[in-house]
Motif scaffolding. Structure first.
Motif, mmCIF file in Angstrom:
data_model
loop_
_atom_site.group_PDB
_atom_site.id
_atom_site.type_symbol
_atom_site.label_atom_id
_atom_site.label_comp_id
_atom_site.label_asym_id
_atom_site.label_seq_id
_atom_site.Cartn_x
_atom_site.Cartn_y
_atom_site.Cartn_z
ATOM 1 N N ALA A 50 0.903 -1.227 -0.024
ATOM 2 C CA ALA A 50 0.104 0.004 0.189
ATOM 3 C C ALA A 50 0.704 1.302 -0.069
ATOM 4 N N ILE A 51 0.404 2.347 -0.518
ATOM 5 C CA ILE A 51 1.242 3.747 -0.429
ATOM 6 C C ILE A 51 0.087 4.891 -0.009
ATOM 7 N N ILE A 102 -7.994 6.849 6.731
ATOM 8 C CA ILE A 102 -6.879 7.414 7.560
ATOM 9 C C ILE A 102 -6.094 6.378 8.135
ATOM 10 N N VAL A 103 -4.672 6.587 7.848
ATOM 11 C CA VAL A 103 -3.689 5.340 8.447
ATOM 12 C C VAL A 103 -2.814 6.212 9.380
ATOM 13 N N PRO A 104 -3.136 5.794 10.675
ATOM 14 C CA PRO A 104 -2.359 6.286 11.787
ATOM 15 C C PRO A 104 -0.998 6.363 11.553
ATOM 16 N N ARG A 105 -0.404 5.176 11.140
ATOM 17 C CA ARG A 105 1.071 4.912 11.000
ATOM 18 C C ARG A 105 1.372 3.906 9.976
ATOM 19 N N GLY A 111 -2.234 -2.663 9.066
ATOM 20 C CA GLY A 111 -2.989 -1.190 9.543
ATOM 21 C C GLY A 111 -4.226 -1.494 8.645
ATOM 22 N N PRO A 112 -4.916 -0.325 8.690
ATOM 23 C CA PRO A 112 -6.051 -0.303 7.779
ATOM 24 C C PRO A 112 -5.877 -0.474 6.275
ATOM 25 N N PHE A 113 -4.832 -0.407 5.967
ATOM 26 C CA PHE A 113 -4.244 -0.466 4.413
ATOM 27 C C PHE A 113 -4.308 -2.223 3.861
#
Length: 132
Positions: A50-51, A102-105, A111-113
């Protein structure tokens, strides 16, 4: 609404390389997190990379890190997946996805990605077949 079209798949021998492209419609491409996933028959959809919208942060699954590279060109509404040192187990249908998440980190593999259910928009995919 975002439409995604993948290209670049095909048949390649083990050890070879392929470059997948995903072109998006719309004028707000740089706002979207873009992801690449793959799925083979009988298996679950697998996160690959992901990017971030700006292109300055990426994340990879352990299975492909060091072999695959994700990049994007926001001027061309395109995200690229460069795949090197391919193996037969990489055979699958490869799809790109987009979301305004929204990606916190980004310094993490999970992660959400990495969850395909978090993406709103999907392409139809491009088939990659790696022969031994």
């Amino acid at each position: 609404q975002v439409q995604l079209i993948e290209s670049g798949g095909g048949l390649v021998q083990a050890g070879g390389s392929l470059r997948l492209s995903c072109v998006a419609s719309g004028r707000t491409f740089s706002r979207y997190v873009m992801g690449w996933f793959r799925q083979s028959p009988g298996k679950e959809r697998e996160f690959l990379a992901a990017i971030r919208g700006s292109g300055d942060a990426t994340a990879y699954a352990e299975s492909v890190e060091g072999r695959f590279t994700i990049s994007r060109d926001n001027g061309k509404n395109t995200v690229i997946l460069q795949m090197n040192n391919l193996a037969p187990e990489d055979t699958a249908l490869y799809s790109c996805a987009a979301d305004l998440m929204i990606v916190p980190r980004w310094d993490t593999r999970l992660g959400p990605f990495s969850d395909w259910k978090n993406y709103d928009y999907w392409g139809r995919g491009t088939q990659v077949t790696v022969s031994s």
